[in-house]
Enzyme design. Structure first.
Site, PDB file in Angstrom:
ATOM      1  N   SER A 262       0.852  -1.182   0.000  1.00  0.00           N
ATOM      2  CA  SER A 262       0.000   0.000   0.000  1.00  0.00           C
ATOM      3  C   SER A 262       0.893   1.239   0.000  1.00  0.00           C
ATOM      4  CB  SER A 262      -0.888   0.013   1.243  1.00  0.00           C
ATOM      5  OG  SER A 262      -0.089   0.305   2.369  1.00  0.00           O
ATOM      6  N   LYS A 263       0.252   2.377  -0.001  1.00  0.00           N
ATOM      7  CA  LYS A 263       0.998   3.636  -0.055  1.00  0.00           C
ATOM      8  C   LYS A 263       2.053   3.756   1.045  1.00  0.00           C
ATOM      9  CE  LYS A 263      -1.914   6.909  -2.415  1.00  0.00           C
ATOM     10  NZ  LYS A 263      -3.122   7.676  -2.239  1.00  0.00           N
ATOM     11  N   ARG A 264       1.756   3.112   2.151  1.00  0.00           N
ATOM     12  CA  ARG A 264       2.707   3.132   3.264  1.00  0.00           C
ATOM     13  C   ARG A 264       4.090   2.661   2.845  1.00  0.00           C
ATOM     14  NH1 ARG A 264       3.110   0.001   7.186  1.00  0.00           N
ATOM     15  NH2 ARG A 264       1.927  -1.694   6.292  1.00  0.00           N
TER      16      ARG A 264
ATOM     17  N   GLY B  90       5.533   3.219   0.045  1.00  0.00           N
ATOM     18  CA  GLY B  90       6.153   4.060  -0.987  1.00  0.00           C
ATOM     19  C   GLY B  90       5.308   4.017  -2.236  1.00  0.00           C
TER      20      GLY B  90
END
Ligand code: GLU
Length: 471
Positions: A244-246, A248
């Protein structure tokens, strides 16, 4: 009709993410390998979450990766008439029926089942059966349409990746296929589209596994042959949690911005969960020839940025520089540098690619060929543009200025001879030159650097460095 037709069916609720791109790639490769067709369908019926921007972002990502559809993309929102037609046909054929349950009734049903510790499900009260008396239709209620799911037996999904997955029909209740306003629901649209598009192989994320038995039942009720399914395990981040965006960058276009070549990203993606011996690098033709969906791993794959960058570097090093040049152009412009009037981009690619793992790095390190220096790296300048360094540069500049020809062998010869004459190692001379012309102590081999930079710019920069006051 070709024997194999696959499709990629993104919902345009965001950018094209890495997982979606891999699904698209697998669909594409499967179709190509079997000389079939690969189609694109935009699943935009969720009008609240679907946006035009997301549609554009998906096309942009797929274009960049070269995974364009073999036919005009299908948009679900343009197919409502067709969905209604199929629903009417099912009502007529008795494979679907109207259900007038109100929200309150359904809530009551659910609460009762929960209290009795039963699994909440639609109890079939409006489902017509021979000899069954249906409730009286309430006035003013717009009924939903439910699919008459078989009550007994099982559905076996012969998944090409996961193997056989068995579902009991009694676990599946009668799915709503059209809402009270007549609009079709998600699973139903997928079914009608897969049928109408002649899809033979559905490759998609395994978050859809539980939709599959329902879709198969509806397809069968429509008299259509269900396609084969391949549910691809998800991608995890390095920490083992769903990517996920976490973690990167997750959008394909971000990878462009990070300096990846599209074919390198594809190569990295094809290896995420699939392997062919210990081969790491695959040309597109090899991917098509070798990719075998049944050999995709059952377990989720982990995204490894370091490896992705390594693959990118391999591509940068071996690609045709003329092919890389437009991407370098894109990156230079992105950092405000206009490459017009400087050395040919392909030549710069060739000079830089050994030491640049990404195009971002290449653009940063090549800026000096195209734009005036915006100062020197302070540490490098302190070390190499001191009085001693500047004195060397002054002398060397005079030699270079006198060169009858400005080409790499002549420059190489001149710099070497100069260093030798001074009894200095080449580095002692080359480093001050680099800082003077590139602003930093890193550049391609000095002859290449000066040749590409050109006579005029080189001499001007050497002069500016010489004229510089002590740091
Ligand atoms: N639209 C779905 C998604 O974005 C894919 C559905 C399918 O491939 O059947 O996850």
């Amino acid at each position: 009709m070709p024997a194999v037709v696959t499709r990629f069916a993104p919902s345009p609720t965001g950018y094209l993410h890495i997982g979606g791109a891999r699904t698209a790639l697998f669909s594409y490769l499967y179709a190509r390998r079997h000389e079939g067709r690969y189609l694109l369908r935009i699943e935009d019926t969720d009008r609240e979450r679907s946006t035009e921007d997301a549609v554009r972002a998906i096309f942009e990502g797929l274009d960049w990766l070269g995974l364009v559809s073999d036919a005009e993309p299908v948009f679900q929102t343009q197919r409502y008439d067709r969905y209604r037609e199929v629903i009417d046909g099912m009502l007529e054929a008795g494979t679907a029926y109207h259900c007038y349950c109100s929200k309150e009734e359904l809530e009551q049903m659910r609460a009762g089942q929960m209290a009795r510790k039963e699994k909440p499900r639609y109890d079939g009260r409006w489902r017509p059966e021979p000899g069954k008396l249906l409730p009286e239709r309430p006035a003013g209620v717009q009924p939903v349409v439910r699919f008459k799911n078989p009550v007994a037996g099982e559905v076996v999904v012969d998944d090409l990746i996961k193997g056989a997955i068995v579902f009991q029909n009694e676990e599946l209740d009668d799915l709503i296929i059209a809402r009270g306003d007549g609009n079709p629901t998600y699973n139903f649209c997928v079914v009608v589209d897969d049928m109408d598009m002649g899809i033979t192989h559905v490759v998609r994320g395994d978050d859809h596994v539980n939709n599959t038995p329902r879709q198969i039942n509806i397809l069968k009720a429509l008299g259509a042959e269900p396609p084969a399914y391949a549910h691809v395990p998800m991608i995890l981040g390095a920490d083992g949690v769903k990517l996920s965006k976490r973690h990167g960058a997750v959008s394909v276009i971000e990878y462009r911005a990070l300096g990846f070549l599209p074919e390198a990203l594809l190569n990295y993606l094809v290896r995420l969960g699939w392997s062919h011996g210990d081969q790491e690098l695959f040309s597109r033709d090899e991917m098509i020839r070798m990719f075998d969906i049944s050999r995709v791993q059952k377990a989720p794959a982990r995204f490894d940025m370091e490896k992705a960058v390594w693959v990118n570097h391999q591509y940068l090093k071996s690609a045709d520089p003329l092919h890389v040049a437009p991407e370098l152009d894109w990156h230079l412009r992105r950092i405000g540098v206009d490459p017009a009037g400087g050395p040919a981009l392909a030549a710069v690619v060739e000079a830089q690619r050994e030491r640049c793992k990404t195009l971002v790095e290449m653009a940063e390190k090549s800026k000096f060929f195209y734009a005036e220096l915006d100062g020197y790296n302070e540490k490098d300048a302190a070390k190499h543009l001191n009085a001693e360094g500047r004195a060397l540069l002054a002398e060397l500049a005079a030699r270079l200025e006198a060169l009858p020809q400005w080409n790499a062998p002549a420059l190489q010869e001149a710099v070497h001879a100069f260093a030798e004459g001074k009894g200095l190692g080449l580095g002692k001379v080359a480093q001050p030159i680099r800082v003077a012309v590139a602003g930093m102590a890193i550049s391609p081999p000095i002859d290449q650097t000066l040749f590409l930079l050109g006579r005029e710019r080189t001499l001007a920069r050497l002069a500016a460095a010489v004229a510089r006051n002590n740091p």
